[in-house]
Design an enzyme around this catalytic site. Structure first.
Site, PDB file in Angstrom:
ATOM      1  N   GLY A  63       0.823  -1.214   0.000  1.00 29.58           N
ATOM      2  CA  GLY A  63       0.000   0.000   0.000  1.00 29.58           C
ATOM      3  C   GLY A  63       0.855   1.261   0.000  1.00 29.58           C
ATOM      4  CE1 TYR A  94      -8.952   2.490   8.392  1.00 33.85           C
ATOM      5  CE2 TYR A  94      -9.518   4.563   9.465  1.00 33.85           C
ATOM      6  CZ  TYR A  94      -8.583   3.737   8.865  1.00 33.85           C
ATOM      7  OH  TYR A  94      -7.273   4.164   8.755  1.00 33.85           O
TER       8      TYR A  94
HETATM    9  P1  NAD Z   1      -3.448   1.620   1.679  1.00 34.74           P
HETATM   10  O1  NAD Z   1      -4.855   1.248   1.404  1.00 34.74           O
HETATM   11  O2  NAD Z   1      -2.662   2.233   0.590  1.00 34.74           O
HETATM   12  O3  NAD Z   1      -2.627   0.360   2.219  1.00 34.74           O
HETATM   13  C1  NAD Z   1      -3.193  -0.702   2.934  1.00 34.74           C
HETATM   14  C2  NAD Z   1      -2.621  -1.993   2.373  1.00 34.74           C
HETATM   15  O4  NAD Z   1      -3.155  -3.105   3.097  1.00 34.74           O
HETATM   16  C3  NAD Z   1      -2.998  -2.222   0.913  1.00 34.74           C
HETATM   17  O5  NAD Z   1      -1.865  -2.579   0.172  1.00 34.74           O
HETATM   18  C4  NAD Z   1      -4.026  -3.346   0.973  1.00 34.74           C
HETATM   19  O6  NAD Z   1      -4.054  -4.118  -0.206  1.00 34.74           O
HETATM   20  C5  NAD Z   1      -3.549  -4.111   2.188  1.00 34.74           C
HETATM   21  N1  NAD Z   1      -4.596  -4.934   2.821  1.00 34.74           N
HETATM   22  C6  NAD Z   1      -5.866  -4.545   3.130  1.00 34.74           C
HETATM   23  N2  NAD Z   1      -6.527  -5.559   3.726  1.00 34.74           N
HETATM   24  C7  NAD Z   1      -5.642  -6.596   3.810  1.00 34.74           C
HETATM   25  C8  NAD Z   1      -5.742  -7.921   4.318  1.00 34.74           C
HETATM   26  N3  NAD Z   1      -6.874  -8.374   4.855  1.00 34.74           N
HETATM   27  N4  NAD Z   1      -4.649  -8.728   4.229  1.00 34.74           N
HETATM   28  C9  NAD Z   1      -3.501  -8.297   3.665  1.00 34.74           C
HETATM   29  N5  NAD Z   1      -3.369  -7.046   3.155  1.00 34.74           N
HETATM   30  C10 NAD Z   1      -4.424  -6.203   3.241  1.00 34.74           C
HETATM   31  O7  NAD Z   1      -3.482   2.576   2.957  1.00 34.74           O
HETATM   32  P2  NAD Z   1      -2.312   3.373   3.694  1.00 34.74           P
HETATM   33  O8  NAD Z   1      -2.640   4.803   3.652  1.00 34.74           O
HETATM   34  O9  NAD Z   1      -1.000   2.922   3.224  1.00 34.74           O
HETATM   35  O10 NAD Z   1      -2.550   2.898   5.197  1.00 34.74           O
HETATM   36  C11 NAD Z   1      -1.728   1.927   5.814  1.00 34.74           C
HETATM   37  C12 NAD Z   1      -2.151   1.762   7.266  1.00 34.74           C
HETATM   38  O11 NAD Z   1      -1.994   3.001   7.952  1.00 34.74           O
HETATM   39  C13 NAD Z   1      -3.601   1.332   7.433  1.00 34.74           C
HETATM   40  O12 NAD Z   1      -3.691   0.416   8.496  1.00 34.74           O
HETATM   41  C14 NAD Z   1      -4.296   2.614   7.801  1.00 34.74           C
HETATM   42  O13 NAD Z   1      -5.437   2.392   8.589  1.00 34.74           O
HETATM   43  C15 NAD Z   1      -3.207   3.353   8.562  1.00 34.74           C
HETATM   44  N6  NAD Z   1      -3.432   4.813   8.511  1.00 34.74           N
HETATM   45  C16 NAD Z   1      -3.170   5.528   7.376  1.00 34.74           C
HETATM   46  C17 NAD Z   1      -3.427   6.900   7.354  1.00 34.74           C
HETATM   47  C18 NAD Z   1      -3.143   7.757   6.141  1.00 34.74           C
HETATM   48  O14 NAD Z   1      -3.433   8.941   6.170  1.00 34.74           O
HETATM   49  N7  NAD Z   1      -2.547   7.254   5.082  1.00 34.74           N
HETATM   50  C19 NAD Z   1      -3.957   7.529   8.483  1.00 34.74           C
HETATM   51  C20 NAD Z   1      -4.215   6.752   9.610  1.00 34.74           C
HETATM   52  C21 NAD Z   1      -3.945   5.398   9.618  1.00 34.74           C
END
Ligand code: NAD
Ligand code: UDP
Ligand code: UDP
Length: 316
Positions: free
Chosen positions: A16, A149
């Site tokens: 991700g 979420y």
């Molecule tokens: P993203 O959607 O780009 O990345 C998440 C990744 O997890 C993706 O590659 C997806 O394919 C993978 N994934 C989802 N469900 C899965 C599963 N069941 N098994 C295996 N892989 C799975 O999002 P991101 O922005 O990179 O976020 C990464 C983490 O950081 C998440 O947990 C998110 O909640 C947390 N987060 C991000 C932000 C932000 O602003 N980007 C803010 C708060 C929290």
């Protein structure tokens, strides 16, 4: 002595946006990196350049199912992060947060690995306290559209602390506030990517509501530095939760105007209905991160936006 030399690090959600930047950094630090992803919201394109590295390995796997590996550290990032993606199959989002966390905690318990949870500012819901510090318990609608979420992430935090108390698992919980940068999925509906794509393609800039709601945006490089510091530089009694984010707060309308200016775009701003339960304001209190991690973001919003705009120009 162990029969291997390097630290073995598992990154779930490594395909991700944040996970791929984290893999980049950990690979460059020389660790043996295992990336696990089901590619629901991530993409192989984000990590394809790492596949040729001898210290990088990709496993297509869904963390809702058990996973048996031998690792020293786990960064648990797997979970769709944008409202469009996490609301697409809300039950699955909950399973990823609950069953996925249980599996990764079970793995950490079995192999005595240290495990970090990517929690979120969403656990504060629509906050009545401003800015938000870690002692605030939040204001979350448990049955709304965002609950899969928000409540999923809240229960995941509970699981982390119960595994810590009950099984002595070494945990690190960080609460990530809105983060942006290259590799955000262009169609996942997050505000920065939406506005940049709209501005670069001369489409209308879609501000939801009157644009007075606020967010505080952190550039990805700063966030990755904070995440790794939490994992590597804190003693075992520092479990978190610790807020990580950039306290520079902006209204969504201000963001729209800034993106228009930086893209030199002719797009016009249009106002669309505000999604339900959209938090009115959000700004991290990062005093704890400053004190414990000696960390604070360095990259100003304009600079981060310029880098992100260059990325979107290259892929559009
Ligand atoms: P993203 O959607 O780009 O990345 C998440 C990744 O997890 C993706 O590659 C997806 O394919 C993978 N994934 C989802 N469900 C899965 C599963 N069941 N098994 C295996 N892989 C799975 O999002 P991101 O922005 O990179 O976020 C990464 C983490 O950081 C998440 O947990 C998110 O909640 C947390 N987060 C991000 C932000 C932000 O602003 N980007 C803010 C708060 C929290
Ligand atoms: N688990 C896993 N990998 C491991 C160890 C456990 O995926 O290396 C899963 C296992 O399937 C279990 C979950 O993690 O369902 C929780 O493990 P725990 O040991 O806490 O619980 P138990 O096995 O006693 O239910
Ligand atoms: N937003 C907007 N236009 C868009 C996308 C989002 O005005 O095209 C608003 C959204 O309503 C919210 C803010 O921008 O108030 C941040 O939205 P995002 O989905 O990026 O993050 P989150 O709401 O999860 O913080």
């Amino acid at each position: 002595m162990k029969p291997y030399q390097e630290k073995r690090v598992l990154v779930t959600g490594g395909g991700g946006f944040l996970g791929s930047h984290l893999c980049d950094k950990l690979v460059s630090m020389g660790y043996d990196v295992l990336c696990v992803d089901n590619f629901f919201s991530g993409s192989k394109k984000n990590i394809i350049h790492l596949l040729e590295k001898p210290n990088f390995e990709l496993i297509r796997h869904d963390i809702v199912h058990p996973l048996y590996l031998e690792v020293d550290e786990i960064y648990n990032l797997a979970c769709p992060a944008s409202p469009i993606h996490y609301q697409y199959n809300p039950v699955k989002t909950i399973k990823t947060n609950i069953m996925g966390s249980i599996n990764m905690l079970g793995l950490a318990k079995r192999v005595k690995a240290k495990i970090l949870q990517a929690s979120t500012s969403e656990i504060y819901g629509n906050p009545e306290r401003h800015p938000q510090n870690e002692s605030y318990w939040g204001n979350v609608n448990p049955i709304g559209l965002r609950a899969c979420y928000d409540e999923g992430k809240r229960c995941a935090e509970t699981l982390f602390f119960d595994y810590h108390r009950q099984n002595k698992v070494r945990i690190k919980v960080i609460r990530i506030f809105n983060t942006y940068g290259p590799r955000i999925h262009p169609e996942d509906g997050r505000v920065i990517s939406n506005f940049i794509v709209q501005a670069l393609t001369n489409k209308d800039i879609t501000v939801y509501g009157d644009g007075s709601q606020t967010r505080s945006f952190c550039y990805v490089d700063d966030m990755i530095e904070g995440i790794i510091k939490m994992m590597e530089e804190t003693p075992d009694d520092i479990t978190g939760p610790i807020n990580l984010g950039n306290p520079e707060e902006k209204s969504i309308l201000e963001i729209a105007e800034l993106v228009l200016k930086l893209c030199k775009s002719k797009s016009k701003i249009v106002f669309l209905p505000l999604p339900k339960d959209d938090p009115v304001r959000r700004r991290p209190d990062i005093s704890l991160a400053k004190k414990v991690l000696k960390w604070e973001p360095k990259i100003p919003l304009e600079e981060g936006l310029k880098r992100t705009i260059e990325y979107f120009k290259s892929i559009l």
